[in-house]
Design a protein around this motif. Structure first.
Motif, PDB file in Angstrom:
ATOM      1  N   UNK A  29       4.826   6.572   4.932  1.00 30.56           N
ATOM      2  CA  UNK A  29       5.913   6.035   4.101  1.00 30.56           C
ATOM      3  C   UNK A  29       7.213   6.779   4.363  1.00 30.56           C
ATOM      4  N   UNK A  30       7.130   8.101   4.399  1.00 31.03           N
ATOM      5  CA  UNK A  30       8.319   8.920   4.636  1.00 31.03           C
ATOM      6  C   UNK A  30       8.922   8.581   6.000  1.00 31.03           C
ATOM      7  N   UNK A  31       8.078   8.431   7.031  1.00 32.14           N
ATOM      8  CA  UNK A  31       8.568   8.093   8.373  1.00 32.14           C
ATOM      9  C   UNK A  31       9.252   6.725   8.396  1.00 32.14           C
ATOM     10  N   UNK A  66       9.072   0.880  -1.402  1.00 37.49           N
ATOM     11  CA  UNK A  66       9.150  -0.574  -1.624  1.00 37.49           C
ATOM     12  C   UNK A  66      10.583  -0.993  -1.931  1.00 37.49           C
ATOM     13  N   UNK A  67      11.239  -0.231  -2.790  1.00 36.06           N
ATOM     14  CA  UNK A  67      12.622  -0.561  -3.170  1.00 36.06           C
ATOM     15  C   UNK A  67      13.584  -0.416  -1.990  1.00 36.06           C
ATOM     16  N   UNK A  68      13.310   0.524  -1.103  1.00 35.26           N
ATOM     17  CA  UNK A  68      14.195   0.766   0.039  1.00 35.26           C
ATOM     18  C   UNK A  68      13.895  -0.193   1.196  1.00 35.26           C
ATOM     19  N   UNK A  82       4.307  -3.414   2.805  1.00 28.73           N
ATOM     20  CA  UNK A  82       4.156  -2.034   3.290  1.00 28.73           C
ATOM     21  C   UNK A  82       2.749  -1.844   3.842  1.00 28.73           C
ATOM     22  N   UNK A  83       1.752  -2.347   3.140  1.00 28.57           N
ATOM     23  CA  UNK A  83       0.360  -2.224   3.604  1.00 28.57           C
ATOM     24  C   UNK A  83       0.164  -2.954   4.929  1.00 28.57           C
ATOM     25  N   UNK A 151      -1.705  -3.555  -2.544  1.00 32.33           N
ATOM     26  CA  UNK A 151      -1.777  -2.776  -1.299  1.00 32.33           C
ATOM     27  C   UNK A 151      -3.005  -3.180  -0.485  1.00 32.33           C
ATOM     28  N   UNK A 152      -4.158  -3.239  -1.108  1.00 31.66           N
ATOM     29  CA  UNK A 152      -5.365  -3.568  -0.356  1.00 31.66           C
ATOM     30  C   UNK A 152      -5.405  -5.030   0.087  1.00 31.66           C
ATOM     31  N   UNK A 153      -4.744  -5.897  -0.640  1.00 33.59           N
ATOM     32  CA  UNK A 153      -4.612  -7.282  -0.179  1.00 33.59           C
ATOM     33  C   UNK A 153      -3.882  -7.271   1.171  1.00 33.59           C
TER      34      UNK A 153
END
Length: 195
Positions: A29-31, A66-68, A82-83, A151-153
């Motif tokens: 996420x950070x990357x 998510x917001x970014x 994201x997932x 997320x898992x979806x």
């Protein structure tokens, strides 16, 4: 329901402080945020892939990411996207290449590998295939705190596509950390939104 709001703060309150996840997830996420914006997010300078970090911290990073990364989407849809982004990252790793080869293009073989891998990535929770039939499989996620209904979806949708299949995922929510997923592969019922 990917259009329903997610009360991130309520989910954080319901997650105990002793639940942890491997560093590769917050590190990714950070990357991604750094690549898009040039800015760092999160309370740490670095996450080590195989070390454990607090699940709450990861959940906060998910919400911030998510917001970014997807400001035009609601939180649930952003978590799902994201997932979905994680599959190419996994596929490019040595572990991902091995898993992909072991699955051999078979979504159900890949599903069993993913659920086992998911459990190794956290110090709590279970993910198991509870039922499998012609063109479908049911997965029970228990004590999976990082928004499993979204997320898992995304993880399983992306996995199907990565293995060359199409399908859909149906969700039954029991609590913020306990969900059942039903995956339909190649013969998705017309009443469900197919990927």
């Amino acid at each position: 329901d990917l259009d329903a709001p997610i009360d991130v703060e309520a989910c954080l309150r319901e997650t105990t402080d002793d639940v942890n996840i491997r560093g590769r997830y917050p590190a990714a996420l950070v990357r991604r945020v750094k690549k898009k914006t040039g800015q760092n997010i999160g309370p740490r300078k670095r996450y080590v892939d195989f070390s454990y970090y607090p699940m709450k911290e990861h959940m906060q990073l998910l919400a911030e990411s998510a917001a970014i990364l997807f400001p035009q989407l609601g939180t649930a849809r952003a978590f799902r996207e994201i997932a979905r982004m994680g599959t190419p990252t996994l596929r490019s790793s040595m572990v991902g290449k091995v898993l992909h080869n072991l699955a051999g293009g078979n979504t159900f073989a890949g599903l069993s590998l993913v659920t086992k891998g998911d459990c190794v990535s956290r110090d709590r929770g279970t993910a198991r295939v509870s039922k499998q039939g012609d063109g479908f499989a049911s997965v029970k996620l228990r004590k999976i705190y990082d928004f499993p209904n979204t997320v898992h979806v995304g993880i399983f949708e992306a996995g199907m596509v990565d293995l060359g299949n199409s399908g859909s995922v149906e969700v039954r929510v029991h609590s913020h950390c306990d969900v059942d997923l039903k995956l339909y592969v190649d013969r998705a019922p017309a009443t469900r939104s197919s990927i």
